[in-house]
Design a protein around this motif. Structure first.
Motif, PDB file in Angstrom:
ATOM      1  N   ARG A  44       0.824  -1.210   0.000  1.00 39.27           N
ATOM      2  CA  ARG A  44       0.000   0.000   0.000  1.00 39.27           C
ATOM      3  C   ARG A  44       0.855   1.256   0.000  1.00 39.27           C
ATOM      4  O   ARG A  44       0.500   2.252  -0.632  1.00 39.27           O
ATOM      5  N   SER A  47       2.195   1.732  -3.697  1.00 36.51           N
ATOM      6  CA  SER A  47       1.292   1.844  -4.842  1.00 36.51           C
ATOM      7  C   SER A  47      -0.021   2.501  -4.463  1.00 36.51           C
ATOM      8  O   SER A  47      -0.776   1.972  -3.639  1.00 36.51           O
ATOM      9  N   GLU A  48      -0.292   3.606  -5.100  1.00 38.84           N
ATOM     10  CA  GLU A  48      -1.562   4.315  -4.903  1.00 38.84           C
ATOM     11  C   GLU A  48      -2.737   3.406  -5.271  1.00 38.84           C
ATOM     12  O   GLU A  48      -3.782   3.429  -4.627  1.00 38.84           O
ATOM     13  N   GLU A  49      -2.581   2.573  -6.287  1.00 37.74           N
ATOM     14  CA  GLU A  49      -3.647   1.698  -6.768  1.00 37.74           C
ATOM     15  C   GLU A  49      -4.042   0.632  -5.745  1.00 37.74           C
ATOM     16  O   GLU A  49      -5.152   0.121  -5.781  1.00 37.74           O
ATOM     17  N   ARG A  51      -4.016   1.049  -2.353  1.00 42.84           N
ATOM     18  CA  ARG A  51      -4.349   1.626  -1.050  1.00 42.84           C
ATOM     19  C   ARG A  51      -5.701   1.185  -0.515  1.00 42.84           C
ATOM     20  O   ARG A  51      -5.878   1.071   0.689  1.00 42.84           O
ATOM     21  N   ASN A  71       6.946   0.768 -10.770  1.00 45.63           N
ATOM     22  CA  ASN A  71       6.554   2.126 -10.367  1.00 45.63           C
ATOM     23  C   ASN A  71       7.659   3.142 -10.612  1.00 45.63           C
ATOM     24  O   ASN A  71       7.399   4.331 -10.571  1.00 45.63           O
TER      25      ASN A  71
END
Length: 73
Positions: A44, A47-49, A51, A71
């Motif tokens: 988390r 990676s924003e995706e 979260r 990333n």
């Protein structure tokens, strides 16, 4: 109960989630390391995706390394 304010784990039904006992992150980290994996909070944070994802399907070291390398692009 241990302070869980910073914990980003969304899997509240997991018995190792710090919300479900008074040992903080210790149980989660121990089980992950025994399984050759990393806690979901690492994913988390990277990676924003991820979260808001409840369960990280592949939490292996290899999956984390791929996530980090992808990333950086």
């Amino acid at each position: 109960m241990a302070n869980t304010d910073f914990c980003t784990c969304k899997n509240y039904s997991c018995k190792f989630n710090p919300r479900n006992h008074d040992q903080g992150c210790n149980l989660c980290i121990k089980i992950c390391l025994n399984d050759g994996a990393l806690p979901s909070c690492f994913f988390r944070a990277a990676s924003e995706e991820l979260r808001d994802v409840t369960v990280i399907d592949d939490s292996s070291y290899e999956a984390f390394a791929k996530l980090i390398l992808n990333n950086k692009k």
